[in-house]
Scaffold this motif. Structure first.
Motif, PDB file in Angstrom:
ATOM      1  N   SER A   5       0.847  -1.190   0.000  1.00  0.00           N
ATOM      2  CA  SER A   5       0.000   0.000   0.000  1.00  0.00           C
ATOM      3  C   SER A   5       0.882   1.240   0.000  1.00  0.00           C
ATOM      4  O   SER A   5       1.975   1.248   0.555  1.00  0.00           O
ATOM      5  CB  SER A   5      -0.932   0.012   1.212  1.00  0.00           C
ATOM      6  N   LYS A   6       0.384   2.269  -0.658  1.00  0.00           N
ATOM      7  CA  LYS A   6       1.108   3.537  -0.730  1.00  0.00           C
ATOM      8  C   LYS A   6       0.111   4.675  -0.686  1.00  0.00           C
ATOM      9  O   LYS A   6      -0.934   4.616  -1.330  1.00  0.00           O
ATOM     10  CB  LYS A   6       1.944   3.624  -2.000  1.00  0.00           C
ATOM     11  N   LYS A   7       0.459   5.702   0.097  1.00  0.00           N
ATOM     12  CA  LYS A   7      -0.432   6.867   0.207  1.00  0.00           C
ATOM     13  C   LYS A   7      -0.029   7.910  -0.823  1.00  0.00           C
ATOM     14  O   LYS A   7       1.128   8.321  -0.893  1.00  0.00           O
ATOM     15  CB  LYS A   7      -0.382   7.460   1.611  1.00  0.00           C
ATOM     16  N   PHE A   8      -1.000   8.310  -1.629  1.00  0.00           N
ATOM     17  CA  PHE A   8      -0.834   9.371  -2.618  1.00  0.00           C
ATOM     18  C   PHE A   8      -1.762  10.500  -2.190  1.00  0.00           C
ATOM     19  O   PHE A   8      -2.984  10.316  -2.181  1.00  0.00           O
ATOM     20  CB  PHE A   8      -1.257   8.902  -4.018  1.00  0.00           C
ATOM     21  N   ASN A   9      -1.196  11.637  -1.831  1.00  0.00           N
ATOM     22  CA  ASN A   9      -1.983  12.765  -1.323  1.00  0.00           C
ATOM     23  C   ASN A   9      -2.876  12.299  -0.173  1.00  0.00           C
ATOM     24  O   ASN A   9      -2.373  11.959   0.868  1.00  0.00           O
ATOM     25  CB  ASN A   9      -2.773  13.435  -2.444  1.00  0.00           C
ATOM     26  N   SER A  10      -4.190  12.216  -0.370  1.00  0.00           N
ATOM     27  CA  SER A  10      -5.067  11.792   0.730  1.00  0.00           C
ATOM     28  C   SER A  10      -5.596  10.372   0.539  1.00  0.00           C
ATOM     29  O   SER A  10      -6.351   9.885   1.379  1.00  0.00           O
ATOM     30  CB  SER A  10      -6.241  12.761   0.866  1.00  0.00           C
ATOM     31  N   ASP A  11      -5.225   9.703  -0.538  1.00  0.00           N
ATOM     32  CA  ASP A  11      -5.738   8.361  -0.827  1.00  0.00           C
ATOM     33  C   ASP A  11      -4.651   7.305  -0.658  1.00  0.00           C
ATOM     34  O   ASP A  11      -3.487   7.541  -0.974  1.00  0.00           O
ATOM     35  CB  ASP A  11      -6.263   8.285  -2.272  1.00  0.00           C
ATOM     36  N   VAL A  12      -5.055   6.131  -0.182  1.00  0.00           N
ATOM     37  CA  VAL A  12      -4.140   4.998  -0.072  1.00  0.00           C
ATOM     38  C   VAL A  12      -4.553   3.972  -1.112  1.00  0.00           C
ATOM     39  O   VAL A  12      -5.712   3.568  -1.179  1.00  0.00           O
ATOM     40  CB  VAL A  12      -4.159   4.380   1.340  1.00  0.00           C
ATOM     41  N   LEU A  13      -3.588   3.577  -1.947  1.00  0.00           N
ATOM     42  CA  LEU A  13      -3.829   2.586  -2.980  1.00  0.00           C
ATOM     43  C   LEU A  13      -3.177   1.274  -2.551  1.00  0.00           C
ATOM     44  O   LEU A  13      -2.034   1.256  -2.092  1.00  0.00           O
ATOM     45  CB  LEU A  13      -3.249   3.054  -4.311  1.00  0.00           C
ATOM     46  N   TYR A  14      -3.925   0.174  -2.679  1.00  0.00           N
ATOM     47  CA  TYR A  14      -3.467  -1.152  -2.289  1.00  0.00           C
ATOM     48  C   TYR A  14      -3.281  -2.007  -3.536  1.00  0.00           C
ATOM     49  O   TYR A  14      -4.085  -1.934  -4.463  1.00  0.00           O
ATOM     50  CB  TYR A  14      -4.497  -1.824  -1.371  1.00  0.00           C
ATOM     51  N   PHE A  15      -2.215  -2.832  -3.532  1.00  0.00           N
ATOM     52  CA  PHE A  15      -1.893  -3.712  -4.649  1.00  0.00           C
ATOM     53  C   PHE A  15      -1.618  -5.119  -4.120  1.00  0.00           C
ATOM     54  O   PHE A  15      -1.021  -5.268  -3.065  1.00  0.00           O
ATOM     55  CB  PHE A  15      -0.606  -3.272  -5.369  1.00  0.00           C
TER      56      PHE A  15
END
Length: 103
Positions: A5-15
Motif C-alpha cells: 500500500s502507498k499513500k498518494f496525497n489523501s488516498d491509499v492505494l493497495y496492490f
C-alpha cells in the motif's frame, strides 16, 4: 503473497498479485476489504484468514500514513507476517506474527 500500500496525497492505494491470478488493486479501506474478500474466496489458499482483523489493521494504519508512506505485509499460511513500513525513506520491519487486538 504480498500486499503493498502507498499513500498518494489523501488516498491509499493497495496492490496484490495473488499467484495464478490477476493483479488486484483497491483504493482505501473499502478497496482493501474487497481485495481481501476476493483473495479469501478465490483459489489462493487463504480460506481461514481473519479478514476483519486485517481490515482493522489497515483502518488504523491508513489514518496515520502521510503522503509517500508505504506499507507491505505478507500473507503466509493465512497469517499476516513481515510487516514493513517506509516513512521518509526509513524502513521499519516487524517480522513476527501479526496479532491485532481491537479495544
Amino acid at each position: 503473497m504480498e500486499i503493498h500500500s502507498k499513500k498518494f496525497n489523501s488516498d491509499v492505494l493497495y496492490f496484490a498479485e495473488p499467484s495464478h491470478g490477476r493483479s488486484l488493486q483497491g483504493l482505501g479501506v473499502p478497496g482493501v476489504s474487497k481485495m481481501l474478500a476476493e483473495i479469501t474466496e478465490g483459489d489462493y489458499g487463504h480460506d481461514y484468514l481473519n479478514v476483519d482483523a486485517v481490515v482493522g489493521f489497515y483502518r488504523n494504519i491508513e489514518s496515520r500514513m502521510l503522503p509517500g508512506d508505504e506499507v507491505w505485509i505478507d500473507l503466509v499460511e493465512n497469517r499476516v507476517r513481515n510487516i514493513r513500513f517506509e516513512n521518509d525513506g526509513v524502513l521499519e520491519v516487524f517480522q513476527n506474527l501479526f496479532i491485532y487486538y481491537e479495544s
